[in-house]
Design a protein around this motif. Structure first.
Motif, PDB file in Angstrom:
ATOM      1  N   UNK A 283     -12.761-125.504  36.501  1.00 58.40           N
ATOM      2  CA  UNK A 283     -12.362-126.996  36.681  1.00 58.40           C
ATOM      3  C   UNK A 283     -13.509-127.435  37.578  1.00 58.40           C
ATOM      4  N   UNK A 284     -13.887-126.562  38.694  1.00 57.74           N
ATOM      5  CA  UNK A 284     -14.783-127.170  39.657  1.00 57.74           C
ATOM      6  C   UNK A 284     -16.072-126.758  39.648  1.00 57.74           C
ATOM      7  N   UNK A 285     -16.412-126.100  38.689  1.00 60.48           N
ATOM      8  CA  UNK A 285     -17.823-125.549  38.439  1.00 60.48           C
ATOM      9  C   UNK A 285     -18.223-124.010  39.208  1.00 60.48           C
ATOM     10  N   UNK A 286     -18.613-123.061  38.871  1.00 56.09           N
ATOM     11  CA  UNK A 286     -19.182-121.914  39.258  1.00 56.09           C
ATOM     12  C   UNK A 286     -19.586-120.856  38.196  1.00 56.09           C
ATOM     13  N   UNK A 287     -20.355-119.913  38.481  1.00 56.43           N
ATOM     14  CA  UNK A 287     -20.639-119.045  37.463  1.00 56.43           C
ATOM     15  C   UNK A 287     -19.484-118.477  36.844  1.00 56.43           C
ATOM     16  N   UNK A 288     -19.472-118.414  35.186  1.00 57.55           N
ATOM     17  CA  UNK A 288     -18.387-118.103  34.737  1.00 57.55           C
ATOM     18  C   UNK A 288     -18.417-116.667  33.682  1.00 57.55           C
ATOM     19  N   UNK A 289     -17.215-115.949  33.624  1.00 55.03           N
ATOM     20  CA  UNK A 289     -17.563-114.836  32.989  1.00 55.03           C
ATOM     21  C   UNK A 289     -18.501-113.772  33.403  1.00 55.03           C
ATOM     22  N   UNK A 290     -19.346-113.381  32.642  1.00 55.56           N
ATOM     23  CA  UNK A 290     -20.402-112.358  33.088  1.00 55.56           C
ATOM     24  C   UNK A 290     -21.406-112.755  33.884  1.00 55.56           C
ATOM     25  N   UNK A 291     -21.214-114.282  34.136  1.00 56.24           N
ATOM     26  CA  UNK A 291     -22.360-115.018  35.306  1.00 56.24           C
ATOM     27  C   UNK A 291     -21.699-114.865  36.622  1.00 56.24           C
ATOM     28  N   UNK A 354     -16.480-130.722  44.693  1.00 52.59           N
ATOM     29  CA  UNK A 354     -15.401-131.771  44.999  1.00 52.59           C
ATOM     30  C   UNK A 354     -15.764-132.668  45.989  1.00 52.59           C
ATOM     31  N   UNK A 355     -16.562-132.380  47.097  1.00 49.27           N
ATOM     32  CA  UNK A 355     -17.113-133.419  48.058  1.00 49.27           C
ATOM     33  C   UNK A 355     -18.294-134.215  47.301  1.00 49.27           C
ATOM     34  N   UNK A 356     -18.996-133.847  46.547  1.00 52.81           N
ATOM     35  CA  UNK A 356     -19.785-134.644  45.823  1.00 52.81           C
ATOM     36  C   UNK A 356     -19.392-135.778  44.889  1.00 52.81           C
ATOM     37  N   UNK A 357     -18.330-135.332  44.357  1.00 50.49           N
ATOM     38  CA  UNK A 357     -17.643-136.377  43.218  1.00 50.49           C
ATOM     39  C   UNK A 357     -16.946-137.195  44.134  1.00 50.49           C
ATOM     40  N   UNK A 358     -15.975-136.578  45.053  1.00 45.33           N
ATOM     41  CA  UNK A 358     -15.107-137.515  45.484  1.00 45.33           C
ATOM     42  C   UNK A 358     -13.855-138.054  44.881  1.00 45.33           C
ATOM     43  N   UNK A 359     -12.972-138.541  45.088  1.00 48.25           N
ATOM     44  CA  UNK A 359     -11.673-138.974  44.330  1.00 48.25           C
ATOM     45  C   UNK A 359     -11.912-139.448  43.065  1.00 48.25           C
ATOM     46  N   UNK A 360     -12.698-140.440  43.079  1.00 46.83           N
ATOM     47  CA  UNK A 360     -13.142-141.310  41.946  1.00 46.83           C
ATOM     48  C   UNK A 360     -13.852-140.233  41.089  1.00 46.83           C
ATOM     49  N   UNK A 361     -14.927-139.622  41.285  1.00 48.10           N
ATOM     50  CA  UNK A 361     -15.596-138.584  40.598  1.00 48.10           C
ATOM     51  C   UNK A 361     -14.855-137.894  39.984  1.00 48.10           C
ATOM     52  N   UNK A 362     -13.736-137.142  40.625  1.00 48.06           N
ATOM     53  CA  UNK A 362     -13.014-136.190  39.959  1.00 48.06           C
ATOM     54  C   UNK A 362     -12.093-136.537  38.822  1.00 48.06           C
ATOM     55  N   UNK A 363     -11.696-138.068  38.942  1.00 56.33           N
ATOM     56  CA  UNK A 363     -10.826-138.560  37.756  1.00 56.33           C
ATOM     57  C   UNK A 363     -11.892-139.055  36.713  1.00 56.33           C
TER      58      UNK A 363
END
Length: 498
Positions: A283-291, A354-363
């Motif tokens: 949901x908030x990005x990060x290496x996923x799976x084998x990454x 999350x701090x980059x997007x802020x509330x409006x960016x998350x929505x």
């Protein structure tokens, strides 16, 4: 042009006497090996390790890496997995010296900056979920499920209530019943109404409230439900379902795997959830799976806070004007479920996002995920009709059932042929309630041009001869392994010279 020599095995590339580096002579006296290690533990000879120069090793691994598909190299529309692009800004910030050079055994007084970051992450996750108490410890989504079920079990034990059942829909993620079983609960599956062709009925694949009522009683501990559900639809009667469970004294667990569709729009705590987990890496990005590792924080209602695993980060009173933070253990904690503070590196990436997007960016991210999914759904509707409804949220489940019956082209045929077009396939044959299911999640990070190209590739594929598709992929190092035996009897070794 690919360097095929470099992708041979390292043992095949090895030449006696090659070295990648030479160590300087030792400046301390030699110590007899026999004095350090008992003779019975000595090897008869040194291990037969490959002997390679540095360019050999670098070229080998770099060339192998180009054989991989990843979100950095390809469109990756795996339904239910949210394989979206990870901003490199978050990677860079998570590797700042003040973060990566910390040691987990340092006292709280020396890591106030990190504790502040984790405290603020707890506060943000609580705000997005509508559930005030947070533990950052769980290491992945399924681990979060298991942790929350342990919390629920402790809560009922404390109340002297013997509740044994966990209820979940047939379309639930497979980790839901697995977590419930591991936590010691009896698993009750809601079958739902199924039509003659195997698909859920025209009520759209939602939880059947009457069936739920038949199973809920004073033995019900938790109702586990994903919302939006696995079909990419918002459970319209989720509040009514929650009331049924609450009236019987049970708890409602919201699987947060699909929060990408509703973050900033609605909150599980507001539509009846008592517990939930996040997949920070989804949901908030990060290496996923084998990454890389995952992270599965849980959020719970205030009356469950005392049972959370510890430690949690709390703000405390300070004699100075500066805010201070401490690690605290909840009063009735279930204990640790993960060493130290959880997978902090992934939490830091999520915090930066999350701090980059802020509330409006998350929505906005959620709204764009929904827009992209509905756009792709419409592009494919003439050849892969959606199983349910005119509109979806962040993902949709299409069906290749008609193609399979009329032309013998299966969902697997399309998925394998997509590799030849440079696209990772979608999730196939899940959920099981849809025949020849193909589950697409384009995410908010993909452009219209990418979605158009992906749709064009699928349209070309379904127009091709069936025999060509049955043997796809044709450009990969191997074609199709025998799926069942490849899973049940994997070959994990490679014979030298063959």
């Amino acid at each position: 042009m690919r360097n095929r020599q470099a992708t041979q095995l390292l043992s095949e590339l090895s030449h006696a006497g090659r070295r990648g580096a030479e160590f300087p002579p030792s400046d301390v006296p030699d110590w007899p090996l026999e004095d350090l290690i008992p003779a019975e533990f000595h090897a008869a000879a040194p291990p037969a390790l490959p002997e390679l120069a540095e360019p050999d090793v670098v070229r080998h691994f770099v060339n192998l890496s180009t054989l991989n598909m990843s979100v950095d190299t390809h469109f990756y529309p795996l339904g239910s997995c949210t394989m979206k692009y990870n901003p490199k800004r978050n990677e860079r910030l998570s590797n700042l010296p003040g973060i990566v050079d910390l040691h987990p055994h340092q006292p709280a007084g020396q890591i106030q900056g990190m504790l502040q970051l984790l405290f603020e992450m707890q506060e943000i996750l609580a705000e997005i979920s509508g559930l005030p108490a947070v533990s950052l410890q769980p290491a992945a989504g399924a681990h979060g499920e298991l942790t929350a079920l342990f919390v629920a079990a402790a809560y009922f034990r404390d109340r002297n209530e013997h509740r044994t059942k966990v209820i979940f829909p047939a379309s639930a993620h497979g980790t839901n019943p697995a977590s419930a079983a591991m936590a010691g609960f009896e698993c009750i599956e809601l079958k739902g109404t199924v039509s003659a062709n195997g698909a859920a009925d025209d009520r759209g694949g939602f939880v059947d409230l009457e069936e739920l009522k038949r199973h809920v009683d004073d033995k019900t501990a938790v109702f586990m439900v994903t919302n939006p559900n696995t079909l990419g639809l918002f459970e319209k009667e989720i509040a009514a379902a929650a009331k049924i469970v609450h009236d019987a004294g049970g708890l409602v667990y919201i699987d947060g795997a699909n929060m990408n569709a509703i973050m900033g729009i609605t909150r599980p705590g507001d539509f009846g959830g008592d517990m939930m987990h996040y997949n920070v890496h989804k949901t908030f990005t990060g290496p996923h799976g084998a990454g890389g590792p995952g992270s599965g924080p849980i959020c719970v209602r205030d009356f469950l806070a005392d049972y959370l695993p510890g430690p949690v980060v709390r703000a405390r009173e300070s004699s100075s004007d500066e805010q201070r933070y401490e690690l605290a253990t909840p009063a009735k904690t279930i204990g640790r479920v993960r060493s130290f503070f959880g997978n902090v590196g992934i939490l830091v990436r999520g915090y930066c996002y999350l701090r980059t997007l802020g509330a409006a960016g998350v929505r906005s991210a959620a709204e764009l995920a929904i827009l992209n999914a509905n756009y792709l759904k419409e592009l494919l509707s003439d050849i892969l009709p959606s199983a349910h409804g005119e509109h979806c949220l962040h993902e949709f489940v299409a069906s290749a059932d008609k193609l399979a019956k009329e032309r013998g082209i299966s969902a697997m045929d399309i998925a394998k042929r997509l590799l030849d077009h440079g696209f990772h396939p979608p999730t196939v044959y899940f959920p099981l309630v849809v025949p020849h299911a193909m589950m697409f999640e384009p995410t908010e990070t993909e452009s219209k041009a990418t979605l158009d190209a992906f749709s064009e590739a699928i349209h070309k594929i379904v127009a091709e001869d069936g025999d060509l598709l049955h043997t796809a992929p044709h450009t990969a190092p191997i074609s199709r392994p025998e799926e069942v035996n490849a899973t049940r009897k994997p070959v994990l070794t490679w014979p030298i010279g063959g």
